[in-house]
Design a protein around this motif. Structure first.
Motif, short mmCIF file in Angstrom:
data_model
loop_
_atom_site.label_atom_id
_atom_site.label_comp_id
_atom_site.label_asym_id
_atom_site.label_seq_id
_atom_site.Cartn_x
_atom_site.Cartn_y
_atom_site.Cartn_z
N SER A 5 29.48 69.47 24.05
CA SER A 5 28.13 69.05 23.65
C SER A 5 28.20 67.96 22.58
O SER A 5 27.49 66.96 22.63
N ARG A 6 29.09 68.18 21.62
CA ARG A 6 29.22 67.18 20.54
C ARG A 6 29.80 65.87 21.07
O ARG A 6 29.34 64.79 20.69
N ILE A 7 30.80 65.97 21.93
CA ILE A 7 31.40 64.75 22.48
C ILE A 7 30.37 63.98 23.30
O ILE A 7 30.35 62.74 23.28
N ALA A 8 29.51 64.66 24.01
CA ALA A 8 28.45 63.99 24.77
C ALA A 8 27.53 63.21 23.84
O ALA A 8 27.12 62.08 24.16
N ARG A 9 27.21 63.80 22.69
CA ARG A 9 26.35 63.09 21.74
C ARG A 9 27.10 61.88 21.14
O ARG A 9 26.50 60.83 20.92
N TRP A 10 28.40 62.05 20.88
CA TRP A 10 29.18 60.92 20.40
C TRP A 10 29.24 59.81 21.44
O TRP A 10 29.15 58.62 21.11
N ARG A 11 29.37 60.20 22.71
CA ARG A 11 29.44 59.20 23.77
C ARG A 11 28.14 58.38 23.83
O ARG A 11 28.17 57.17 23.97
N ASP A 12 27.01 59.05 23.68
CA ASP A 12 25.72 58.34 23.66
C ASP A 12 25.62 57.46 22.41
O ASP A 12 25.10 56.35 22.46
N ARG A 13 26.12 57.99 21.31
CA ARG A 13 25.99 57.28 20.02
C ARG A 13 26.84 56.01 19.98
O ARG A 13 26.49 55.04 19.33
N LEU A 14 27.97 56.02 20.70
CA LEU A 14 28.91 54.91 20.63
C LEU A 14 28.96 54.11 21.93
O LEU A 14 29.95 53.43 22.21
N THR A 15 27.89 54.13 22.70
CA THR A 15 27.85 53.36 23.93
C THR A 15 27.77 51.86 23.63
O THR A 15 26.94 51.42 22.83
N SER A 16 28.64 51.08 24.23
CA SER A 16 28.66 49.60 24.13
C SER A 16 28.56 49.12 22.69
O SER A 16 27.63 48.39 22.32
N PRO A 17 29.49 49.51 21.82
CA PRO A 17 29.43 49.01 20.44
C PRO A 17 29.81 47.53 20.36
O PRO A 17 30.53 47.01 21.21
N THR A 18 29.33 46.88 19.33
CA THR A 18 29.69 45.49 19.08
C THR A 18 31.03 45.43 18.34
O THR A 18 31.23 46.16 17.37
N GLU A 19 31.93 44.60 18.83
CA GLU A 19 33.22 44.44 18.16
C GLU A 19 33.08 43.39 17.06
O GLU A 19 32.80 42.23 17.32
N LEU A 20 33.22 43.84 15.83
CA LEU A 20 33.05 42.93 14.71
C LEU A 20 34.13 41.86 14.71
O LEU A 20 35.32 42.18 14.76
N GLN A 21 33.71 40.61 14.66
CA GLN A 21 34.65 39.49 14.59
C GLN A 21 34.48 38.84 13.21
O GLN A 21 33.65 37.95 13.02
N LEU A 22 35.25 39.32 12.25
CA LEU A 22 35.16 38.77 10.90
C LEU A 22 35.69 37.34 10.89
O LEU A 22 36.70 37.04 11.53
N PRO A 23 35.02 36.43 10.18
CA PRO A 23 35.59 35.09 10.03
C PRO A 23 36.89 35.17 9.25
O PRO A 23 37.00 35.89 8.26
#
Length: 480
Positions: free
Chosen positions: A15-33
């Protein structure tokens, strides 16, 4: 301190992993200058910068910690939501603001850890129209939700990344962890509280993709005359990407964010609505370290002073240092391989690097300029240059400008019909053809003869390896 991950039954874990999966769907990859280009493959050479926040900044952190609770109480929120944001949360919110300003991203993903030292993935939204208290509230809530849904980090990575989570990558880091094997990373930036962090936490979350790691610790004070303990910040970074000066700027700009946040908090406490100047997208993060390297926008740049034409500046520099190298080019030459068989001579291609100094280019440009003027070119006439990218083009342009004319460049690879269109628009008085550009087609020659009033032509312009110029001729003169 051992890594104590919560023990969960399979149903609750899923149940918790399912919520994490929804929470972290398609995250933006930070590209620091970065200060230096990212090499491929990426190499990691870790460096460390440490600094202590001044007492004023430490006091601001404590005041902001209490400001969120006061704001929640005024909003009559539920008792469970009236927990005080820790100083660590305040610093994490300030760091999130910096990440937003550096990348212009609103989706921020950061690696952190729970009180049990189990790594967590924190994802929060930072909008440029938010105030710092808005960001602090968001970070505080995200931390609380992540702590309630805490699962062992290894299982989280495996379930989120699948096969990529099971794979390991060998890091070439020169850190104290040596050559460690780490799972694919969910984040590029890590932000830890030292009391919640151990070697296992660091080892599990580091990878070649890790750009920055920030560790917060409190420096204990022996004197009760101190109102609060000092806050120390350690930033570990990849020296292949960032310079030490850049990391010091991050520390100074973090203090600027805290100062601006405190001002916003005071405005809110006085019952006023923070204006646009208090939005995190508008707050001034320029520190004294920035001002030491930034140009003064109010300084007199002497725009009204004419320094001279391009040609006069070039001539002045050439006369001052004629032996100084001016331009270098690489050319391909065919050479005899020594094969004298009956089938012919086999040729090989070799690279030749040619360097010409200021004096040689000045002499060549003056010869071209004199040729054009003797050929009848006057000030403001148009010279069309059939170009080839090389030193010859530099000489042609300088020679045209020194003659007082202007130039238009045509690529000889264009079809003849298209070349004729350019010629009809430019209406040149002279054609300057670089040797490497080849000869004009019959169609173009016919158009020039019938439609244009060309007073001179300079064919086959080329500079020799010794700096001598070769080209066309006029009655009574020769460019050679």
């Amino acid at each position: 301190m051992p890594d104590i991950a919560p023990a969960l039954d399979p149903v609750e874990l899923e149940s918790r992993i399912a919520r994490w999966r929804d929470r972290l769907t398609s995250p933006t990859e930070l590209q620091l200058p970065t200060d230096y280009p990212r090499p491929v493959p990426l190499k990691v050479v870790e460096g460390v910068e440490e600094f202590t926040l001044p007492e004023s900044a430490g006091l601001a952190v404590l005041q902001l910690s209490l400001a969120l609770q006061q704001q929640q109480q005024r909003g009559r929120q539920a008792p469970d939501d009236q927990t005080t944001a820790s100083p660590f949360t305040v610093l994490l919110a300030a760091f999130a603001v910096l990440l937003h300003r550096y990348t212009a991203e609103e989706d921020i993903v950061v690696g952190s850890s729970s009180e049990s030292s189990n790594p967590l993935v924190l994802r929060f939204n930072v909008k440029p129209s938010d105030t710092f208290l808005d960001v602090l509230r968001t970070v505080h809530n995200v931390e609380a939700v992540a702590a309630r849904d805490e699962v062992p980090f290894d299982q989280l990575v495996t379930n989120l990344l699948g096969d990529a989570g099971d794979a390991v990558a060998t890091s070439s880091s020169t850190s104290g962890y040596g050559e460690s094997k780490t799972p694919s990373s969910l984040f590029r930036v890590r932000f830890f509280n030292q009391t919640d962090t151990n070697e296992t936490t660091l080892r599990k979350t580091i990878s070649a993709a890790t750009d920055l790691t920030v560790i917060i610790r409190q420096k204990s004070t022996e004197s009760l005359r101190k109102l609060h303990p000092l806050i120390q910040i350690q930033i570990t970074y990849n020296q292949v990407l960032f310079s030490p000066a850049r990391i010091r700027l991050i520390g100074a700009q973090l203090q600027r964010v805290l100062d601006a946040a405190l001002t916003t908090s005071l405005v809110t406490q006085m019952g006023q609505v923070p204006g646009p100047d208090h939005h995190v997208g508008n707050i001034d993060i320029v520190s004294s370290l920035d001002r030491a390297v930034l140009p003064d926008p109010e300084a007199d740049l002497n725009w009204s002073v004419f320094p001279g034409s391009i040609t006069s500046t070039f001539v002045r520099n050439a006369l001052a240092a004629p032996e100084r190298p001016f331009v270098t080019e690489t050319v391909l030459r065919s050479c005899d391989s020594g094969n004298n068989s009956n089938t012919g001579i086999s040729a090989k291609i070799r690279k030749l690097i040619r360097t010409f100094n200021y004096g040689q280019i000045l002499r060549a440009a003056r010869i071209v300029s004199r040729y054009l003027r003797l050929g009848g070119i006057q000030r403001e006439d148009v010279v069309v240059v059939y170009a080839y990218r090389g030193v010859d083009l530099v000489i042609a342009i300088l020679g045209v400008l020194m003659a007082g004319a202007t130039y238009s460049v045509i690529d000889p690879a264009y079809p003849p019909a298209r070349q004729n269109i350019y010629l009809s628009v430019a209406k040149p008085r002279c054609l300057l053809i670089i040797e490497q550009a080849g000869e004009l087609s019959d169609e173009v020659k016919a158009y020039v003869k019938d439609e244009l009033e060309v007073v001179c032509t300079l064919p086959a312009l080329a500079i020799q390896d010794d700096g001598q110029v070769r080209g066309g001729s006029l009655p009574g003169t020769n460019i050679d």
